[in-house]
Design a protein around this motif. Structure first.
Motif, PDB file in Angstrom:
ATOM      1  N   MET A   1       7.306  17.842  -6.509  1.00 45.64           N
ATOM      2  CA  MET A   1       8.293  17.559  -5.478  1.00 45.64           C
ATOM      3  C   MET A   1       8.291  16.069  -5.165  1.00 45.64           C
ATOM      4  SD  MET A   1       8.567  19.068  -1.585  1.00 45.64           S
ATOM      5  CE  MET A   1       8.795  20.741  -2.209  1.00 45.64           C
ATOM      6  N   ALA A   2       9.489  15.480  -5.060  1.00 44.09           N
ATOM      7  CA  ALA A   2       9.587  14.055  -4.769  1.00 44.09           C
ATOM      8  C   ALA A   2       9.066  13.774  -3.362  1.00 44.09           C
ATOM      9  CB  ALA A   2      11.033  13.593  -4.897  1.00 44.09           C
ATOM     10  N   PRO A   3       8.319  12.698  -3.200  1.00 47.50           N
ATOM     11  CA  PRO A   3       7.750  12.395  -1.885  1.00 47.50           C
ATOM     12  C   PRO A   3       8.802  11.911  -0.889  1.00 47.50           C
ATOM     13  CG  PRO A   3       7.292  10.606  -3.404  1.00 47.50           C
ATOM     14  CD  PRO A   3       7.936  11.693  -4.212  1.00 47.50           C
ATOM     15  N   THR A   4       8.469  12.034   0.377  1.00 46.58           N
ATOM     16  CA  THR A   4       9.284  11.478   1.453  1.00 46.58           C
ATOM     17  C   THR A   4       8.652  10.159   1.862  1.00 46.58           C
ATOM     18  OG1 THR A   4       9.951  13.670   2.236  1.00 46.58           O
ATOM     19  CG2 THR A   4      10.152  11.842   3.796  1.00 46.58           C
ATOM     20  N   ILE A   5       9.387   9.063   1.661  1.00 43.57           N
ATOM     21  CA  ILE A   5       8.838   7.716   1.794  1.00 43.57           C
ATOM     22  C   ILE A   5       9.497   6.976   2.956  1.00 43.57           C
ATOM     23  CG2 ILE A   5       8.504   5.484   0.660  1.00 43.57           C
ATOM     24  CD1 ILE A   5       7.022   7.539  -0.859  1.00 43.57           C
ATOM     25  N   LEU A   6       8.675   6.361   3.782  1.00 44.27           N
ATOM     26  CA  LEU A   6       9.148   5.346   4.731  1.00 44.27           C
ATOM     27  C   LEU A   6       8.698   4.002   4.182  1.00 44.27           C
ATOM     28  CD1 LEU A   6      10.241   4.258   7.454  1.00 44.27           C
ATOM     29  CD2 LEU A   6       7.937   4.651   8.384  1.00 44.27           C
ATOM     30  N   ALA A   7       9.640   3.102   3.949  1.00 43.52           N
ATOM     31  CA  ALA A   7       9.312   1.773   3.423  1.00 43.52           C
ATOM     32  C   ALA A   7       9.822   0.709   4.372  1.00 43.52           C
ATOM     33  CB  ALA A   7       9.942   1.577   2.044  1.00 43.52           C
ATOM     34  N   PHE A   8       9.048  -0.380   4.491  1.00 43.42           N
ATOM     35  CA  PHE A   8       9.498  -1.477   5.347  1.00 43.42           C
ATOM     36  C   PHE A   8       8.950  -2.802   4.859  1.00 43.42           C
ATOM     37  CE2 PHE A   8       6.114   0.945   7.549  1.00 43.42           C
ATOM     38  CZ  PHE A   8       5.086   0.011   7.583  1.00 43.42           C
ATOM     39  N   ASP A   9       9.603  -3.871   5.354  1.00 46.78           N
ATOM     40  CA  ASP A   9       9.228  -5.221   4.922  1.00 46.78           C
ATOM     41  C   ASP A   9       9.593  -6.210   6.013  1.00 46.78           C
ATOM     42  OD1 ASP A   9       8.475  -7.149   2.677  1.00 46.78           O
ATOM     43  OD2 ASP A   9      10.473  -7.858   3.199  1.00 46.78           O
ATOM     44  N   THR A  10       8.649  -7.098   6.337  1.00 48.10           N
ATOM     45  CA  THR A  10       8.917  -8.170   7.308  1.00 48.10           C
ATOM     46  C   THR A  10       8.446  -9.513   6.762  1.00 48.10           C
ATOM     47  OG1 THR A  10       6.815  -7.675   8.454  1.00 48.10           O
ATOM     48  CG2 THR A  10       8.803  -6.645   9.326  1.00 48.10           C
ATOM     49  N   ALA A  11       8.385  -9.651   5.443  1.00 48.31           N
ATOM     50  CA  ALA A  11       7.926 -10.898   4.834  1.00 48.31           C
ATOM     51  C   ALA A  11       8.966 -12.009   4.966  1.00 48.31           C
ATOM     52  CB  ALA A  11       7.587 -10.684   3.359  1.00 48.31           C
ATOM     53  N   ALA A  12      10.237 -11.631   5.045  1.00 47.83           N
ATOM     54  CA  ALA A  12      11.325 -12.589   5.242  1.00 47.83           C
ATOM     55  C   ALA A  12      11.699 -12.602   6.722  1.00 47.83           C
ATOM     56  CB  ALA A  12      12.515 -12.188   4.372  1.00 47.83           C
ATOM     57  N   PRO A  13      12.587 -13.510   7.149  1.00 46.63           N
ATOM     58  CA  PRO A  13      12.994 -13.532   8.562  1.00 46.63           C
ATOM     59  C   PRO A  13      13.911 -12.357   8.902  1.00 46.63           C
ATOM     60  CG  PRO A  13      14.193 -15.182   7.330  1.00 46.63           C
ATOM     61  CD  PRO A  13      13.170 -14.636   6.399  1.00 46.63           C
ATOM     62  N   CYS A  14      13.374 -11.151   8.792  1.00 41.28           N
ATOM     63  CA  CYS A  14      14.130  -9.944   9.064  1.00 41.28           C
ATOM     64  C   CYS A  14      13.158  -8.801   9.315  1.00 41.28           C
ATOM     65  CB  CYS A  14      15.057  -9.583   7.897  1.00 41.28           C
ATOM     66  SG  CYS A  14      14.156  -9.076   6.407  1.00 41.28           S
TER      67      CYS A  14
END
Length: 201
Positions: A1-14
């Protein structure tokens, strides 16, 4: 079963985040900001999960951008990913900005991430292996025989957080190192206004 993923990034000004369920992106956002990522990140993630009809307890993995980029921003996202992973009992999977830019592109390319003071971080991919990243002045960009993706180049195939989510899904189920910041230059002499969390080894 495909996983449920939360992804995030704050390396840029965002502050960018995405939710991937069954191989499909069901929610995403990218809010531009110079400061305030530490205060905004968890709220943004909660809003996206609610939009998708999910809670943090439904997640099977966390994907996080590890840089290169802003020192404080990288530490914010990496420490948040580690904390969530520990609390939820799920893996945290780190993805470099270079890999996120390259995702969805077929064949050799060079990826470019904006650095401060008129410089770029570059990493070349020959179709099989990646070269060590380098930092060059933006006004002295060397000639590249392959497409340049990212800053000053062509637009990547996916927004950063979406690419991180897809890559985390691909890597889920295989041994992964703990996410750790990818720093490619010394820290600036002036301290950041926002005190970032300390990253343990």
């Amino acid at each position: 079963m495909a996983p449920t993923i939360l992804a995030f990034d704050t390396a840029a000004p965002c502050c960018a985040a995405a939710v991937l369920v069954g191989g499909d992106v069901v929610a995403q956002a990218d809010e531009q900001m110079q400061t305030g990522q530490a205060e905004r990140l968890m709220g943004l993630c909660d809003e996206l999960l609610r939009h998708a009809g999910l809670t943090f307890q439904d997640l099977t993995a966390i994907g996080v951008g590890i840089g290169p980029g802003n020192f404080t921003g990288i530490r914010i996202s990496v420490s948040a990913a580690r904390g969530l992973a520990l609390g939820l009992g799920v893996p945290a999977i780190g993805v470099s900005g270079f890999d996120a830019l390259r995702f969805g592109h077929q064949g050799p390319c060079t990826t470019a991430v904006a650095a401060r003071r008129g410089h770029l971080y570059l990493q070349a991919f020959d179709g099989t292996e990646t070269s060590p990243p380098i930092m060059v002045p933006e006004d002295a960009l060397p000639e590249h025989p392959t497409p340049l993706i990212g800053a000053t180049g062509i637009v990547p195939a996916h927004p950063t957080a979406v690419a991180i989510a897809y890559l985390a899904s691909e890597r889920h189920g295989t041994p992964q190192p703990r996410p750790a910041p990818l720093y490619l230059r010394p820290a600036d002499a002036a301290p950041a206004r926002d005190v970032a969390p300390v990253i343990l080894p």
